[in-house]
Scaffold this active site. Structure first.
Site, PDB file in Angstrom:
ATOM      1  N   ARG A 104      -7.553  54.936  10.709  1.00 13.51           N
ATOM      2  CA  ARG A 104      -6.583  55.932  11.176  1.00 13.51           C
ATOM      3  C   ARG A 104      -6.698  57.124  10.236  1.00 13.51           C
ATOM      4  NH1 ARG A 104      -0.378  55.236  13.036  1.00 13.51           N
ATOM      5  NH2 ARG A 104      -1.551  54.601  14.864  1.00 13.51           N
ATOM      6  N   HIS A 131      -6.380  58.529  20.533  1.00 13.40           N
ATOM      7  CA  HIS A 131      -5.750  57.246  20.184  1.00 13.40           C
ATOM      8  C   HIS A 131      -6.193  56.213  21.241  1.00 13.40           C
ATOM      9  CE1 HIS A 131      -3.232  54.450  18.307  1.00 13.40           C
ATOM     10  NE2 HIS A 131      -2.040  54.955  18.527  1.00 13.40           N
ATOM     11  N   GLN A 134      -4.392  52.769  21.923  1.00 12.81           N
ATOM     12  CA  GLN A 134      -3.094  52.900  22.585  1.00 12.81           C
ATOM     13  C   GLN A 134      -3.260  52.889  24.104  1.00 12.81           C
ATOM     14  OE1 GLN A 134       0.081  53.256  20.986  1.00 12.81           O
ATOM     15  NE2 GLN A 134       0.620  52.693  23.070  1.00 12.81           N
ATOM     16  N   ASP A 220       5.367  61.496  24.382  1.00 18.01           N
ATOM     17  CA  ASP A 220       5.137  61.146  22.974  1.00 18.01           C
ATOM     18  C   ASP A 220       5.918  62.150  22.132  1.00 18.01           C
ATOM     19  OD1 ASP A 220       4.074  60.126  20.603  1.00 18.01           O
ATOM     20  OD2 ASP A 220       2.073  60.965  20.901  1.00 18.01           O
ATOM     21  N   CYS A 260       4.241  55.573  23.453  1.00 18.40           N
ATOM     22  CA  CYS A 260       3.446  54.804  22.487  1.00 18.40           C
ATOM     23  C   CYS A 260       4.282  54.351  21.293  1.00 18.40           C
ATOM     24  CB  CYS A 260       2.236  55.619  22.034  1.00 18.40           C
ATOM     25  SG  CYS A 260       2.665  57.108  21.115  1.00 18.40           S
ATOM     26  N   ARG A 288      -0.563  45.961  22.470  1.00 22.77           N
ATOM     27  CA  ARG A 288      -1.522  46.436  21.465  1.00 22.77           C
ATOM     28  C   ARG A 288      -2.211  45.226  20.831  1.00 22.77           C
ATOM     29  NH1 ARG A 288      -0.656  51.316  18.902  1.00 22.77           N
ATOM     30  NH2 ARG A 288      -2.687  50.889  17.966  1.00 22.77           N
TER      31      ARG A 288
END
Ligand code: CP
Ligand code: NVA
Length: 307
Positions: A104, A131, A134, A220, A260, A288
């Protein structure tokens, strides 16, 4: 065999995603029925975090361990990564001591340089641009609740950020549509999103119009990690881009809501929506774990059939 990385959504094909969705379903079933499944015995996942995380760290670490492997957590603060060691050197060393790496970080370019120097598969656990893990979990969640996503309409309301860009790539790979509504000045940048074209998404200045008849409504945070300096300005600019009950009412009656997470109730989403009956955010977060287990298994061992 060439190493397979997952640095952005379009790194895998539609066939590979179809396999992964099926595999996720099987792996989830095993987990739910307390059946031991240890395909990654003796395999080590290294997780490198240059930004904060709850879900990504937990799902990768728990996932690797539940598959019989182990996971090691590194962050910028406590490693030489924060003291200027070249990413290429770090990749050489880390990939000689592990079987799989998840990163990340900030710019996508960093993870690409790492992958180019890695002996083992590299997974994008979020960059400024993308991402992909996700959206892998989000689409699995959609399929679980509503069946195939092909031909469906996803409404993206808010910032055209890493999660939005990944939805747009996924629409091209899996053949569905995204209706995007951002405030002026925050529109989609097709090149940054890594799109082949513009035929799988449409932009709307009015978020209500973007949401109309959608099968899934998603949003988001208004300020992503790394953009904190813009926070005050963004709070003003995004004021009319909150997903609320009125907006959900113009989507299809059986539309799902996803986020998310982490979420800010009263900013990008009203509490009545995220905590309401159309919201599947907890399934989305849980998935996830299952989706990334399927991904790790696939990158390390290829396609497997246990049925
Ligand atoms: N959605 C997500 O990636 O959450 P974290 O930032 O907690 O990992
Ligand atoms: N767009 C958000 C996602 C967090 C999981 C960020 O990058 O901060």
């Amino acid at each position: 065999m060439a190493i397979k990385h997952f640095l952005q959504f379009k790194d895998l094909t539609r066939d590979e995603f179809e396999y992964l969705f099926e595999r996720t379903r099987w792996i989830k079933q095993q987990f739910k029925s307390y059946k031991q499944y240890w395909p990654l015995v003796d395999r080590t996942l290294v997780m490198i975090f240059e930004k904060a995380s709850t879900r990504t760290r937990l799902s990768f670490e728990a996932g690797a361990q539940q598959l019989g492997g182990s996971a090691i957590y590194l962050n910028t603060r406590d490693s030489q990564l924060g003291r200027g060691e070249p990413v290429e050197d770090a990749a050489q060393v880390i990939s000689r001591m592990s079987d799989l790496v998840m990163i990340r970080t900030f710019e996508q370019e960093i993870i690409e340089r790492f992958a180019a120097n890695s002996r083992v598969p590299v997974i994008n656990g979020l960059t400024n641009e993308y991402h992909p893990c996700q959206i892998l979990a989000d689409i699995f969640t959609f399929i679980e609740h509503r069946g195939p996503i092909k031909g469906k309409t996803v409404a993206w309301i808010g910032d055209s950020n890493n999660v939005c860009n990944t939805w747009l790539q996924a629409a091209e790979v899996l053949d569905f549509n995204v209706h995007v509504s951002t405030p002026p000045g925050y529109e989609v940048e097709p090149e940054r999103a890594g799109l082949y074209g513009t035929d799988h998404y449409e932009e709307f200045s009015d978020p209500m119009e973007a949401t109309r008849d959608a099968d899934l409504v998603t949003t988001d945070v208004w300020t992503s990690m790394g953009f904190e300096a813009e926070n005050e300005e963004r709070m003003r600019d995004f004021e009319h881009w909150q997903v609320d009950a009125e907006m959900m009412a113009v989507a299809k009656p059986d539309a799902l809501f996803m986020h998310c997470l982490p979420a800010h109730r009263g900013e990008e989403v009203a509490a009545e929506v995220i905590d309401g009956p159309q919201s599947v955010v907890w399934d989305e977060a849980e998935n996830r774990l299952h989706a990334q287990k399927a991904l790790m298994e696939y990158l390390l061992l290829g396609k497997i059939s246990n049925d």
